[in-house]
Design a protein around this motif. Sequence first.
Motif, PDB file in Angstrom:
ATOM      1  N   ALA A 292       0.914  -1.167  -0.064  1.00 32.41           N
ATOM      2  CA  ALA A 292       0.059  -0.023  -0.021  1.00 32.41           C
ATOM      3  C   ALA A 292       0.954   1.306  -0.060  1.00 32.41           C
ATOM      4  N   ILE A 293       1.884   1.277   0.629  1.00 30.36           N
ATOM      5  CA  ILE A 293       2.880   2.495   0.804  1.00 30.36           C
ATOM      6  C   ILE A 293       3.636   2.456  -0.544  1.00 30.36           C
ATOM      7  N   ASN A 294       4.003   1.783  -1.386  1.00 36.69           N
ATOM      8  CA  ASN A 294       4.568   1.682  -2.510  1.00 36.69           C
ATOM      9  C   ASN A 294       3.474   2.136  -3.566  1.00 36.69           C
ATOM     10  N   GLN A 295       2.279   1.785  -3.516  1.00 33.36           N
ATOM     11  CA  GLN A 295       1.192   2.417  -4.374  1.00 33.36           C
ATOM     12  C   GLN A 295       0.925   3.546  -4.225  1.00 33.36           C
ATOM     13  N   ALA A 296       0.924   4.212  -2.915  1.00 34.03           N
ATOM     14  CA  ALA A 296       0.555   5.589  -2.633  1.00 34.03           C
ATOM     15  C   ALA A 296       1.960   6.169  -3.069  1.00 34.03           C
ATOM     16  N   LYS A 299       1.529   6.972  -6.874  1.00 31.82           N
ATOM     17  CA  LYS A 299       0.543   7.684  -7.312  1.00 31.82           C
ATOM     18  C   LYS A 299       1.025   9.235  -7.143  1.00 31.82           C
ATOM     19  N   GLU A 300       1.783   9.497  -5.984  1.00 32.93           N
ATOM     20  CA  GLU A 300       2.271  10.754  -5.891  1.00 32.93           C
ATOM     21  C   GLU A 300       3.334  11.284  -6.807  1.00 32.93           C
ATOM     22  N   ASP A 301       4.209  10.142  -7.446  1.00 28.51           N
ATOM     23  CA  ASP A 301       4.955  10.396  -8.321  1.00 28.51           C
ATOM     24  C   ASP A 301       4.587  10.375  -9.769  1.00 28.51           C
ATOM     25  N   GLY A 302       3.247  10.234  -9.943  1.00 24.11           N
ATOM     26  CA  GLY A 302       2.699  10.315 -11.250  1.00 24.11           C
ATOM     27  C   GLY A 302       2.996   8.852 -12.018  1.00 24.11           C
ATOM     28  N   LEU A 303       3.094   7.777 -11.342  1.00 21.48           N
ATOM     29  CA  LEU A 303       3.432   6.564 -12.007  1.00 21.48           C
ATOM     30  C   LEU A 303       2.321   5.626 -11.689  1.00 21.48           C
ATOM     31  N   ALA A 304       1.271   5.820 -11.284  1.00 24.30           N
ATOM     32  CA  ALA A 304       0.100   5.084 -11.270  1.00 24.30           C
ATOM     33  C   ALA A 304      -1.139   5.803 -11.024  1.00 24.30           C
TER      34      ALA A 304
END
Length: 304
Positions: A292-296, A299-304
């Motif tokens: 979950a942390i990696n997914q967050a 998203k913050e880095d515009g990669l998801a």
Amino acid sequence: MTDAVDVVIVGAGAAGLSAAIVLGRCRRRVALIDAGNPRNRASQAVHCLLGHEGRAPSQLLAMGRLELERYPTVTQRSNLVTAIARSGNCFSVECENEVPFQVRKVLLTTGLTDDLPRVEGIDRLYGRSVHHCPYCDGFEHRDQAIAVYGEGDKGAGLALMMKQWSSDVMLFTDGLSPISSGMLARLDHQRIGVCTERIARLEGTADGMLKEIHLESGKAVARSAIFFTTGCHQSSNLSATLGCIRDEKGGIVTDPVTEESSVPGVYVAGDASRDVLLVSIAIAEGAKAGVAINQALLKEDGLA
């Protein structure tokens, strides 16, 4: 540590190590910081963990730390995290005798501390013949003379539960304690005796095995093990200072999917959330939090 860090993991028990492996494999910059006081440090073996049944907790943690060494973005450190506070879009982390550093996400795997009964002689028996978890240690004391230490209906409930492992169970309340009439009837039906007398001390062998419970009257009751239900508390106050909501049991409330707490960017895994308190569950929660942390962060880095 002054370099930018993606995640700080506070606590290197089963949950923290599990999360660190997930994040290390994602090449996240992780600071794994541990004060060296795991909840199960007195235990002789881990149970209910597939592939590691009966392994010593210290050995399991050592294996996890060794496995982490292959991931260069994960830094393992022995220290006490004294404070974490929001700092803009990040968090500022303070440790003893170190310069504060910034992180993007926080994972608390700080666990719980058991409230041992205040009985003379218990310390040298804890983890060998005095236990808090029947799922972890009940089987090893099957068909033995078992004592349950606890007050009121809570103690009575554990005494009834212990009948799964032995027909010889006795409840010790260590003083007068109100037990409901319904519970008393159930105890009587299951032939579980209730001792309300104060306990003077415990007597055991040199290797930590209980022999007798000595009462203040001078009477000694032969028992082979004690399971207690005196509760536990959060090992760290970091969640409180961060403002994380706790439930009625004192557990940190988390999202069941992401393990994120009520404070955005702060995640919790392991016993601190007071779900099912098993090593296997802590490992699973750590892995869930890592994903979950990696997914967050993606998203913050515009990669998801």
